[in-house]
Design a protein around this motif. Structure first.
Motif, PDB file in Angstrom:
ATOM      1  N   MET A 221     -18.881  17.156  -8.481  1.00  0.00           N
ATOM      2  CA  MET A 221     -19.984  17.093  -7.838  1.00  0.00           C
ATOM      3  C   MET A 221     -20.354  18.408  -7.197  1.00  0.00           C
ATOM      4  N   LEU A 222     -19.430  19.079  -6.663  1.00  0.00           N
ATOM      5  CA  LEU A 222     -19.851  20.493  -6.054  1.00  0.00           C
ATOM      6  C   LEU A 222     -19.753  21.588  -7.124  1.00  0.00           C
ATOM      7  N   TYR A 223     -18.848  21.399  -8.126  1.00  0.00           N
ATOM      8  CA  TYR A 223     -18.802  22.337  -9.282  1.00  0.00           C
ATOM      9  C   TYR A 223     -20.373  22.278  -9.934  1.00  0.00           C
ATOM     10  N   GLU A 226     -23.332  23.687  -8.220  1.00  0.00           N
ATOM     11  CA  GLU A 226     -23.258  25.035  -8.535  1.00  0.00           C
ATOM     12  C   GLU A 226     -23.971  25.569  -9.832  1.00  0.00           C
ATOM     13  N   ARG A 227     -23.552  24.796 -10.828  1.00  0.00           N
ATOM     14  CA  ARG A 227     -24.024  25.243 -12.096  1.00  0.00           C
ATOM     15  C   ARG A 227     -25.574  24.972 -12.167  1.00  0.00           C
ATOM     16  N   PHE A 228     -26.192  23.785 -11.548  1.00  0.00           N
ATOM     17  CA  PHE A 228     -27.408  23.505 -11.483  1.00  0.00           C
ATOM     18  C   PHE A 228     -28.148  24.292 -10.952  1.00  0.00           C
ATOM     19  N   LYS A 229     -27.590  24.726  -9.779  1.00  0.00           N
ATOM     20  CA  LYS A 229     -28.328  26.025  -8.998  1.00  0.00           C
ATOM     21  C   LYS A 229     -28.612  27.026  -9.929  1.00  0.00           C
ATOM     22  N   GLU A 230     -27.791  27.527 -10.747  1.00  0.00           N
ATOM     23  CA  GLU A 230     -27.695  28.700 -11.459  1.00  0.00           C
ATOM     24  C   GLU A 230     -28.978  28.370 -12.710  1.00  0.00           C
ATOM     25  N   GLU A 231     -28.579  27.229 -13.157  1.00  0.00           N
ATOM     26  CA  GLU A 231     -29.735  27.100 -14.102  1.00  0.00           C
ATOM     27  C   GLU A 231     -31.197  27.092 -13.697  1.00  0.00           C
ATOM     28  N   ASN A 239     -22.887  12.061 -16.346  1.00  0.00           N
ATOM     29  CA  ASN A 239     -21.709  11.168 -15.969  1.00  0.00           C
ATOM     30  C   ASN A 239     -20.593  11.741 -15.424  1.00  0.00           C
ATOM     31  N   LEU A 240     -20.053  10.881 -14.529  1.00  0.00           N
ATOM     32  CA  LEU A 240     -18.556  11.447 -14.116  1.00  0.00           C
ATOM     33  C   LEU A 240     -17.708  10.270 -14.145  1.00  0.00           C
ATOM     34  N   GLY A 241     -16.844  10.418 -15.029  1.00  0.00           N
ATOM     35  CA  GLY A 241     -15.783   9.205 -15.060  1.00  0.00           C
ATOM     36  C   GLY A 241     -14.564   9.952 -15.414  1.00  0.00           C
ATOM     37  N   SER A 242     -13.421   9.360 -15.877  1.00  0.00           N
ATOM     38  CA  SER A 242     -11.967   9.789 -16.627  1.00  0.00           C
ATOM     39  C   SER A 242     -12.280   9.398 -18.019  1.00  0.00           C
ATOM     40  N   GLU A 243     -11.362  10.075 -18.907  1.00  0.00           N
ATOM     41  CA  GLU A 243     -11.649   9.690 -20.474  1.00  0.00           C
ATOM     42  C   GLU A 243     -10.949   8.660 -20.913  1.00  0.00           C
ATOM     43  N   ASP A 244     -10.109   7.644 -20.097  1.00  0.00           N
ATOM     44  CA  ASP A 244      -9.290   6.464 -20.586  1.00  0.00           C
ATOM     45  C   ASP A 244      -9.943   5.503 -19.781  1.00  0.00           C
ATOM     46  N   TRP A 245      -9.404   4.327 -20.210  1.00  0.00           N
ATOM     47  CA  TRP A 245      -9.905   3.140 -19.126  1.00  0.00           C
ATOM     48  C   TRP A 245      -8.729   1.939 -19.008  1.00  0.00           C
ATOM     49  N   ILE A 246      -8.882   1.299 -18.154  1.00  0.00           N
ATOM     50  CA  ILE A 246      -7.734   0.119 -17.719  1.00  0.00           C
ATOM     51  C   ILE A 246      -8.390  -1.036 -17.522  1.00  0.00           C
ATOM     52  N   ALA A 291     -20.173  17.272 -18.647  1.00  0.00           N
ATOM     53  CA  ALA A 291     -19.713  17.851 -17.679  1.00  0.00           C
ATOM     54  C   ALA A 291     -18.644  18.721 -18.326  1.00  0.00           C
ATOM     55  N   LYS A 292     -17.787  18.431 -19.028  1.00  0.00           N
ATOM     56  CA  LYS A 292     -16.990  19.178 -19.736  1.00  0.00           C
ATOM     57  C   LYS A 292     -17.347  20.376 -20.189  1.00  0.00           C
ATOM     58  N   ALA A 293     -18.595  20.229 -20.950  1.00  0.00           N
ATOM     59  CA  ALA A 293     -19.067  21.592 -21.641  1.00  0.00           C
ATOM     60  C   ALA A 293     -19.613  22.441 -20.376  1.00  0.00           C
ATOM     61  N   LYS A 294     -19.604  22.269 -19.336  1.00  0.00           N
ATOM     62  CA  LYS A 294     -19.779  23.144 -18.154  1.00  0.00           C
ATOM     63  C   LYS A 294     -18.625  23.449 -17.438  1.00  0.00           C
ATOM     64  N   GLY A 295     -17.710  23.092 -17.821  1.00  0.00           N
ATOM     65  CA  GLY A 295     -16.187  23.501 -17.467  1.00  0.00           C
ATOM     66  C   GLY A 295     -15.569  22.647 -16.351  1.00  0.00           C
ATOM     67  N   TRP A 296     -15.966  21.317 -16.296  1.00  0.00           N
ATOM     68  CA  TRP A 296     -15.153  20.363 -15.498  1.00  0.00           C
ATOM     69  C   TRP A 296     -14.449  19.487 -16.001  1.00  0.00           C
ATOM     70  N   LYS A 297     -13.065  19.241 -15.676  1.00  0.00           N
ATOM     71  CA  LYS A 297     -12.591  17.944 -16.323  1.00  0.00           C
ATOM     72  C   LYS A 297     -11.680  17.502 -15.074  1.00  0.00           C
ATOM     73  N   PRO A 298     -11.677  16.000 -15.134  1.00  0.00           N
ATOM     74  CA  PRO A 298     -10.715  15.234 -13.959  1.00  0.00           C
ATOM     75  C   PRO A 298      -9.157  15.794 -14.443  1.00  0.00           C
ATOM     76  N   ARG A 299      -8.659  16.019 -13.132  1.00  0.00           N
ATOM     77  CA  ARG A 299      -7.253  16.011 -13.250  1.00  0.00           C
ATOM     78  C   ARG A 299      -6.349  14.931 -13.387  1.00  0.00           C
ATOM     79  N   MET A 300      -7.065  13.679 -12.930  1.00  0.00           N
ATOM     80  CA  MET A 300      -6.153  12.278 -13.094  1.00  0.00           C
ATOM     81  C   MET A 300      -6.837  11.556 -14.070  1.00  0.00           C
ATOM     82  N   ASN A 301      -6.021  10.736 -15.033  1.00  0.00           N
ATOM     83  CA  ASN A 301      -6.694   9.746 -15.784  1.00  0.00           C
ATOM     84  C   ASN A 301      -6.762   8.431 -14.924  1.00  0.00           C
ATOM     85  N   SER A 302      -7.125   7.061 -15.564  1.00  0.00           N
ATOM     86  CA  SER A 302      -7.479   6.150 -14.662  1.00  0.00           C
ATOM     87  C   SER A 302      -6.134   5.336 -14.295  1.00  0.00           C
TER      88      SER A 302
END
Ligand code: GDU
Length: 315
Positions: A221-223, A226-231, A239-246, A291-302
């Motif tokens: 959200m914070l990252y 910042e990009r939103f303000k620049e743009e 969307n915010l989530g992880s790339e796997d599911w459980i 979100a990944k294209a802007k440089g964010w990715k989750p550190r943990m999977n599901s």
């Protein structure tokens, strides 16, 4: 920056407050403490950069007081419980749509520049494309909760374009972690504390969703803000989530193992083909390519997020 966090004493809100305070911002929190708790924000209560207002945002005067002097509002105050929709649509309407309207009106009056809103994956309903991208259509929520989140998003878009309130919407997957006081992991821990020999699982246990740890959520959200303000955009959605599911059954196994138990699982069978309740989305995984294209990715999977949450909730 001077920032208001509505629902800042709640689960996600209090983690956001920690991150904002640690980054040196001035932070105001408004919360009615119906689900949130002062315990979650007690480390900041005496800090001179921090202000707490106890109040119900259904009151327009509380909204006016809360937004006064701030440059951005992170609007997280809401009732997050999907399953109450069939019994209490009015409560969900009030705490999601009316509250958002009141905040927008107050922001318009006080000329607040930025709004960041936590929406939900439930706006997609039973999506036919998985992973589901932000531009998926038609948006057809299957719960009242998903409906009120979508209504709030639409209202925000309308106000953004009409009154120049720069607005950023996050559609969240299932967010888990320390201080969460509802949801499947919290429920399973409590059920197993009451009866270590047997665990009731709502539905057929094959409900499969993406889970994101709250620390990754707040970072994103914070990252992305910042990009939103620049743009300099007026409105955007991520969307915010992880790339796997459980599956729920896998969560039951992880919670049992984390508690050192080996209970018998009892599936209720649920409704509408194994859902936990009417309106429970059975399969949810969001595309996070934007979100990944802007440089964010989750550190943990599901899996990692669930394992860590079990440890955190057990203390
Ligand atoms: O005792 C329980 C509780 C839940 N479940 C199952 O576990 C899954 C997850 O349920 P949660 O209550 O943890 O979460 P939801 O998927 O209903 O909703 C959560 O994620 C949504 C977004 O994906 C929203 O943001 C919402 O606010 C948040 O609570 C469901 O399929 C449900 O059927 C059980 O089997 N037993």
């Amino acid at each position: 920056m001077k920032i208001l966090v509505t629902g800042g004493a709640g689960f996600i809100g209090s983690h956001l407050v920690d991150a904002l305070m640690e980054r040196g911002h001035e932070v105001k929190v408004v919360d009615d403490l119906s689900a949130g708790s002062l315990e979650n924000i007690k480390r900041w209560l005496d800090n001179e950069r921090f202000e707490f207002i106890k109040g119900d945002l259904r009151e327009p005067s509380v909204c006016s007081e809360a937004v006064k002097g701030v440059e951005a509002v992170f609007h997280l105050a809401a009732n997050p419980e999907v399953r109450i929709g069939a019994q209490s649509p009015e409560l969900l309407y009030e705490t999601n749509v009316l509250l958002t309207y009141n905040i927008l009106e107050a922001m318009k009056r006080e000329n607040v520049e930025y709004l960041i809103f936590t929406s939900s994956s439930t706006v997609y309903g039973d999506a036919k494309i998985i992973p589901t991208p932000e531009d998926y259509a038609p948006l057809e929520p299957i719960s009242v909760y998903g409906g009120v989140k979508l209504a709030a998003e639409a209202l925000i878009s309308g106000y953004a374009h009409t009154f120049d309130i720069k607005s950023l919407v996050f559609r969240l997957a299932n967010i888990i972690g320390e201080r969460s006081n509802h949801g499947v992991i919290y429920d399973f821990i409590n059920k197993l504390k009451a009866n270590p020999g047997e665990l009731e699982i709502l539905g057929d246990g094959t409900q499969r969703k993406s889970y994101l740890h709250v620390s990754d959520t707040v970072e994103a959200m914070l990252y992305l803000f910042e990009r939103f303000k620049e743009e300099g955009k007026i409105f955007d959605v991520y969307n915010l989530g992880s790339e796997d599911w459980i599956t729920v059954k896998e969560i039951a196994e992880t919670v049992s193992k984390g508690m050192g138990l080996n209970p018998k699982f009892r599936f209720t069978g649920g409704v509408d083909g194994g859902r936990g309740w009417k309106g429970d989305v059975k399969f949810m995984r969001l595309s996070i390519e934007k979100a990944k294209a802007k440089g964010w990715k989750p550190r943990m999977n599901s899996y990692q997020a669930v394992e860590r949450t079990v440890k955190e909730l057990l203390g």
